[in-house]
Design an enzyme around this catalytic site. Sequence first.
Site, PDB file in Angstrom:
ATOM      1  N   GLY A  94       0.950  -1.008   0.173  1.00 15.70           N
ATOM      2  CA  GLY A  94      -0.359   0.238   0.164  1.00 15.70           C
ATOM      3  C   GLY A  94       0.605   1.456  -0.358  1.00 15.70           C
ATOM      4  O   GLY A  94       0.766   2.397   0.642  1.00 15.70           O
ATOM      5  N   GLY A  97       0.080   5.393  -1.269  1.00 11.28           N
ATOM      6  CA  GLY A  97      -0.594   6.335  -0.589  1.00 11.28           C
ATOM      7  C   GLY A  97      -0.388   7.363   0.243  1.00 11.28           C
ATOM      8  O   GLY A  97       1.604   8.031  -0.168  1.00 11.28           O
ATOM      9  N   ILE A 121      -1.712  -1.770  -5.631  1.00 10.96           N
ATOM     10  CA  ILE A 121      -2.243  -2.507  -6.124  1.00 10.96           C
ATOM     11  C   ILE A 121      -2.652  -1.319  -7.732  1.00 10.96           C
ATOM     12  O   ILE A 121      -3.470  -0.694  -8.578  1.00 10.96           O
ATOM     13  CB  ILE A 121      -3.491  -2.938  -6.259  1.00 10.96           C
ATOM     14  CG1 ILE A 121      -4.551  -1.538  -4.986  1.00 10.96           C
ATOM     15  CG2 ILE A 121      -3.681  -3.591  -5.189  1.00 10.96           C
ATOM     16  CD1 ILE A 121      -6.016  -1.766  -4.796  1.00 10.96           C
ATOM     17  N   ARG A 122      -2.369   0.277  -7.567  1.00 18.25           N
ATOM     18  CA  ARG A 122      -2.164   1.378  -8.137  1.00 18.25           C
ATOM     19  C   ARG A 122      -1.077   1.590  -9.099  1.00 18.25           C
ATOM     20  O   ARG A 122      -0.251   1.207  -8.641  1.00 18.25           O
ATOM     21  CB  ARG A 122      -2.759   2.453  -7.429  1.00 18.25           C
ATOM     22  CG  ARG A 122      -4.061   2.579  -7.065  1.00 18.25           C
ATOM     23  CD  ARG A 122      -4.078   4.131  -6.283  1.00 18.25           C
ATOM     24  NE  ARG A 122      -3.471   4.088  -4.855  1.00 18.25           N
ATOM     25  CZ  ARG A 122      -3.524   5.697  -4.705  1.00 18.25           C
ATOM     26  NH1 ARG A 122      -3.748   7.074  -5.732  1.00 18.25           N
ATOM     27  NH2 ARG A 122      -2.904   5.680  -3.341  1.00 18.25           N
ATOM     28  N   TYR A 227     -13.222   0.732  11.015  1.00 18.08           N
ATOM     29  CA  TYR A 227     -11.557   0.973  10.723  1.00 18.08           C
ATOM     30  C   TYR A 227     -10.796   1.050  11.482  1.00 18.08           C
ATOM     31  O   TYR A 227      -9.846   0.238  12.186  1.00 18.08           O
ATOM     32  CB  TYR A 227     -10.965   2.578   9.955  1.00 18.08           C
ATOM     33  CG  TYR A 227      -9.322   2.824   9.859  1.00 18.08           C
ATOM     34  CD1 TYR A 227      -8.856   2.496   9.417  1.00 18.08           C
ATOM     35  CD2 TYR A 227      -9.620   4.049  10.694  1.00 18.08           C
ATOM     36  CE1 TYR A 227      -7.837   2.701   8.688  1.00 18.08           C
ATOM     37  CE2 TYR A 227      -8.602   4.739  10.728  1.00 18.08           C
ATOM     38  CZ  TYR A 227      -7.265   3.728   9.660  1.00 18.08           C
ATOM     39  OH  TYR A 227      -6.029   4.393   9.949  1.00 18.08           O
TER      40      TYR A 227
END
Length: 405
Positions: A94, A97, A121-122, A227
């Site tokens: 991740g 971010g 994943i981007r 969360y």
Amino acid sequence: MVYILSQPQCFKLFKRSTVHLSLSLLMHIVLCRRCMMLVAQLLRGAVRHAGSSGQSSITAVRGVSSSSHRFAAFGRTPPPSCPDTDHPKILITGGLGQLGVGLTKLLREQFGKNNVILSDIRKPPNHVYHNGPFIFSDILDFKNLEEIVVNNNISWLVHYSAVLSAVGESNVTLAKEVNITGLHNILDIATKHALRVFVPSTIGAFGPSSPRDPAPELCVQRPRTIYGVAKVHAELMGEYYHHRYGLDFRCLRYPGIISADSQPGGGTTDYAVQIFHAAVKSGCFECYLRRDTRLPMMYIDDCLRATLEILEAPAETLPSRTYNISAMSFTPHDLTQEIQKVLPDFQVTYNVDPVRQAIADSWPMALEDSAARRDWGWKHEYDLSELVQAMLTHVTTGNQLVQAN
Ligand SMILES: NC(=O)c1ccc[n+]([C@@H]2O[C@H](COP(=O)([O-])OP(=O)(O)OC[C@H]3O[C@@H](n4cnc5c(N)ncnc54)[C@H](O)[C@@H]3O)[C@@H](O)[C@H]2O)c1
Ligand SMILES: C[C@@H](O)[C@H](N)C(=O)O
């Protein structure tokens, strides 16, 4: 005589792991682009090797074409068989971010560019892609994640993938998947391959029945967001795996993090980043939290340094595996006043978002972090005035650069 090879022919050539490729043979073949990169890596390794042993031939790396992921990683990082130093080999999940790119930069400065693999994943922006190893990794794909860990000889894993508080409330199913199922994959892989694993927690792991000013390390934790529930789960699972299986689990409860050159990803504390961009660009800002909402916050440099420090701390200095870290607490009104010392015409209006306000009202106003200060020497450097100076400087410079281009 020169032989020009297609990609499949190259694959065939490298698949035969026992074959010895002599330098003179390589001079007579033109490989496809991907394989040229691999050969360059091999040649570099061979030159180092030849320097110590005097050999002049290259042994192809075993099974190099057995997996496209592995092949892609080889094109961008040294093969696991030639680690360049004793440094840890780190994977960040991740990583695209708000926090990951900054942490990658810090860890690469400390441990070497090729020892830190950024994943997400981007698709990364060009400047990130060209700055060091990047690989696609979905933490929900256990096999792919394990393959990346094994093929790249990963020893430390920084687990940044998450769905933050506000986005989580609007998509509970996704938040459960990423923040709970994803975490299970991380802990299982980290345990199986004896990794050191860092998982950040948050002020969101506390709830309305926790002491709020300040929240201590150990207290009632009954968060009201998916969360927060997932983060308490992460803290407890990580500590359980530590005690049960010896997993080297390390966790910090971050406050809201404020950064100039990366955007927040859908949390409740995002206003404290957005306000600086609005102050510099338009001179006015509409805040979605009430003016008196006091929350713990931290400048990104302190947060990333704390992360590096706990990652490097000798295990015996960590009697606890989950620590609060704290720097400052302020309300939107406090922050506005501090910005107005530099930009006196800056105006803030309030239009409260009930979802994010309810979340903020359930979180602590301050964190108590004496254990981190005592056990591994944590010390913050940025208070509110230093934060505002740093943010305004960086945001203004960033804007000028964009305009100049
Ligand atoms: N930023 C803060 O203020 C703050 C405060 C406390 C804790 N944290 C924690 O720090 C970590 C990093 O925070 P951030 O602000 O950079 O988060 P972010 O929301 O900005 O980034 C999260 C990243 O996770 C990625 N991701 C989502 N689903 C994924 C999947 N299935 N596989 C792989 N990656 C996936 C996203 O693409 C995104 O780039 C998170 O765990 C967060 O909970 C952040
Ligand atoms: C506080 C933190 O976990 C994140 N910035 C959020 O607001 O969701």
